[in-house]
Structures are given as C-alpha cells and as structure tokens.
Design an enzyme around this catalytic site. Structure first.
Site, PDB file in Angstrom:
ATOM      1  N   GLU A 162       0.872  -1.179   0.000  1.00  0.00           N
ATOM      2  CA  GLU A 162       0.000   0.000   0.000  1.00  0.00           C
ATOM      3  C   GLU A 162       0.915   1.238   0.000  1.00  0.00           C
ATOM      4  O   GLU A 162       1.910   1.269   0.719  1.00  0.00           O
ATOM      5  CB  GLU A 162      -0.892   0.023   1.246  1.00  0.00           C
ATOM      6  CG  GLU A 162      -1.803   1.239   1.300  1.00  0.00           C
ATOM      7  CD  GLU A 162      -2.741   1.275   2.523  1.00  0.00           C
ATOM      8  OE1 GLU A 162      -2.364   0.755   3.583  1.00  0.00           O
ATOM      9  OE2 GLU A 162      -3.849   1.835   2.388  1.00  0.00           O
TER      10      GLU A 162
ATOM     11  N   LYS B 291      -9.809   1.595  -2.580  1.00  0.00           N
ATOM     12  CA  LYS B 291     -10.028   1.174  -1.176  1.00  0.00           C
ATOM     13  C   LYS B 291     -11.452   1.491  -0.755  1.00  0.00           C
ATOM     14  O   LYS B 291     -11.897   2.646  -0.848  1.00  0.00           O
ATOM     15  CB  LYS B 291      -9.012   1.877  -0.283  1.00  0.00           C
ATOM     16  CG  LYS B 291      -8.957   1.380   1.146  1.00  0.00           C
ATOM     17  CD  LYS B 291      -7.760   2.029   1.865  1.00  0.00           C
ATOM     18  CE  LYS B 291      -7.533   1.481   3.248  1.00  0.00           C
ATOM     19  NZ  LYS B 291      -6.293   2.011   3.844  1.00  0.00           N
TER      20      LYS B 291
ATOM     21  N   CYS C  98      -5.493  -2.869   2.639  1.00  0.00           N
ATOM     22  CA  CYS C  98      -5.262  -2.714   4.080  1.00  0.00           C
ATOM     23  C   CYS C  98      -6.525  -2.830   4.937  1.00  0.00           C
ATOM     24  O   CYS C  98      -7.001  -3.923   5.171  1.00  0.00           O
ATOM     25  CB  CYS C  98      -4.514  -1.419   4.354  1.00  0.00           C
ATOM     26  SG  CYS C  98      -3.628  -1.500   5.924  1.00  0.00           S
TER      27      CYS C  98
HETATM   28  N1  LIG Z   1      -3.618   1.758   6.046  1.00  0.00           N
HETATM   29  C1  LIG Z   1      -4.506   1.157   6.800  1.00  0.00           C
HETATM   30  O1  LIG Z   1      -5.631   0.911   6.355  1.00  0.00           O
HETATM   31  C2  LIG Z   1      -4.026   0.827   8.182  1.00  0.00           C
HETATM   32  C3  LIG Z   1      -4.779  -0.135   9.016  1.00  0.00           C
HETATM   33  O2  LIG Z   1      -5.811  -0.698   8.659  1.00  0.00           O
HETATM   34  C4  LIG Z   1      -4.186  -0.405  10.345  1.00  0.00           C
HETATM   35  O3  LIG Z   1      -4.815  -1.091  11.154  1.00  0.00           O
HETATM   36  O4  LIG Z   1      -3.081   0.060  10.651  1.00  0.00           O
END
Ligand SMILES: NC(=O)CC(=O)C(=O)O
Length: 295
Positions: A55, A128, A169
C-alpha cells in the site's frame, strides 16, 4: 435466497511463485519507482509469476503527501508510476498487483490498486472501500477520509495465475468482503497494506489468518518496510497464508523481497477434508433475528 458459492475449479496453473515486495518508501518518488522496478526484476529472476507491491509505495503514507504524489491514470503520459508498472508487467510477462497509489480522478483522490497482466494492459482497478479512520488517544490518530473518497466496488480479476480478489489494508478487517470473494470463486485475496505500530502486533497476522481459514483460500499481504522517521510508523511483516490458516512465509520489518510457492491444490485438499460450504446452515442464519436473541 442465498446465492450458492461457485464450486472450486483448479485453475490452469496450479503451482507458481509469488513475490511480496516489501519496499522502503522515501519522499523521493523517482527513487521509490526505481526501488520497485528493481524489486520486480529480482522477483522475476527468482521465478515469480505474480508480484505484489505494498500500500502507498510511491508516496509516504501521510495525509500531507497523498495529493502531491497523486497521478491521473487517464492521462498516462503524466503518470510515471502507471508507465513503470505496465512496462514491467509486459517486459517480464508477469501479473502485477500494483500495491496502492494515490489516484486523482475528476478532482477526487482515491487510494487505488492497479492490476496489470503479462501484456502490460490494465486488468482491473480497486479503490479502497473501507477508509482507515482511527483515533486512539495518546497513540494514533489518522483519518484517511479527510483526503480520500472511498471506492464502491469489490474487485475480482481473472489472471494467468488464478482468480484474484483485491482489498487494500483496512479492507481486510471486513470479513464480508472476503466471504463475497470466496463465494465468487476467488483463489487468493491480495491485500496491499500498511498497518502501524499500534495495530500491527495484535491484529495484522490475526486478520490475515482469519480471512484465509474462514474462506479456505490463500491470502497475501504486502507492506512497505518500517520507517522510523514519519509520524506513521509502519509495521511491515508481509505474509502469505495458506487455506488452512497456516503461515507459508512472512518477513520482518526491513526492506526485502519475499518469494514463496503457491499450490492451489491445497485449496481443494482443505475444502475436501473440511467441507465448510456443505456444512453451512444458511437456513438457520437467515431466520435468526436480533429480537429472538435479545428479547
Ligand atoms: N492503512 C490502513 O488501512 C491501516 C490499518 O488498517 C491499520 O490497522 O493500521
């Protein structure tokens, strides 16, 4: 009426190598592109047919940077990241899950994953769906929804290396998305991610194994490596989990390229020995009402 899941069909390719490129991300975009390109080349030299990036790998994971580093993918000439990924996929003849990038589209910013096929063409784009907003007083406060617009589509893509579902994520925290992918015959879910020091230790591995074991499929995650400078410290630990919830390979938090073999016949094996699809009692779940449980 509940939709019956698509029965598992062994894809044309049953065994292949996957690479998870855990990249160090700096504020120098060209350097980030160069690093990614070298890691993809290394993956191919190791025999990988599917390469996954993290990501936000062309841009530091920070609300101050997203807009500045964003590219408009409809204007390819002005999108160096797009060009690099497309050329790499084509020149190496592989499938690339292009991590995620800040994308401009008609004045809106998205956190977007582009998937390229071995001909260098875009196969799909996942924006996302669940934006990461968190506020743990004294620990971490981050609000993706201040800068990004949420996507509104699940993404399933048929590739040379099986049917792939995509999440980014925080999307991994929502079992409904993974269950939907399972129902639609996905073999592996790829989640480019960037958990942090507050969420990573307890949850990162747990949610990956949960999504894999509940759905009896492969789950691959790819994170940037840990940075110690920015305000958001990345957890790292890119991982591949198999269909019985077993960790096939995982990394530490440093920059590295992880290579592992995927054998889709393990999905078949796991589903044969524990036929969850046949054992599911949709007839019961649909009748249970909150009022019945809590009169
Ligand atoms: N970037 C993200 O979505 C981060 C995430 O989900 C986390 O728990 O840290």
């Amino acid at each position: 009426m509940a939709v019956a899941p698509i029965p598992f069909q062994l894809p044309n390719i049953t065994k292949f190598k996957i690479a998870l490129c855990q990249l160090s991300v700096t504020s120098d975009k060209n350097q980030n592109l160069d690093r990614a390109s070298r890691s993809i080349r290394f993956s191919v030299e190791q025999g990988a047919k599917l390469v996954v990036l993290p990501e936000m790998w062309n841009c530091p994971y920070s609300s101050d940077y997203f807009a500045k580093y964003a590219e408009d993918f409809d204007n390819r000439d002005a999108s160096p990241t797009w060009s690099m990924l497309s050329e790499a996929a084509c020149c190496h003849g592989i499938t690339i899950i292009g991590g995620s990038l800040p994308e401009w589209d008609h004045g809106r910013l998205y956190n977007t994953c582009c998937i390229f096929g071995p001909d260098g063409k875009l196969k799909a784009k996942h924006r996302k769906i669940h934006l990461f907003d968190i506020d743990i007083p004294g620990e971490i406060s981050f609000k993706e929804s201040d800068t990004f617009t949420a996507g509104d589509q699940p993404t399933i893509v048929d590739t040379e290396v099986g049917r792939i579902g995509i999440g980014i994520c925080h999307d991994i925290r929502f079992p409904e998305l993974a269950a939907l992918y399972r129902k639609r015959g996905v073999d592996i879910i790829c989640y480019p991610g960037a958990f942090n020091m507050s969420t990573g230790e307890l949850l990162w591995e747990l949610v990956q194994r949960a999504r894999a074991v509940d759905n009896q499929l492969f789950v691959a995650t790819c994170s940037p490596s840990r940075n110690s400078t920015g305000s958001y410290t990345i957890w790292g630990h890119s991982t591949l989990v198999g269909p019985s919830g077993e960790i096939i390979v995982t990394s530490g938090h440093e920059e590295t390229t992880v290579i592992a073999e995927i054998d889709y016949s393990n999905i078949q094996l796991q589903r044969k020995s524990l036929p969850l699809d046949d054992q599911k009692r949709e007839d019961i779940y649909k009748f249970i009402d909150v009022h019945e449980l809590n009169p």
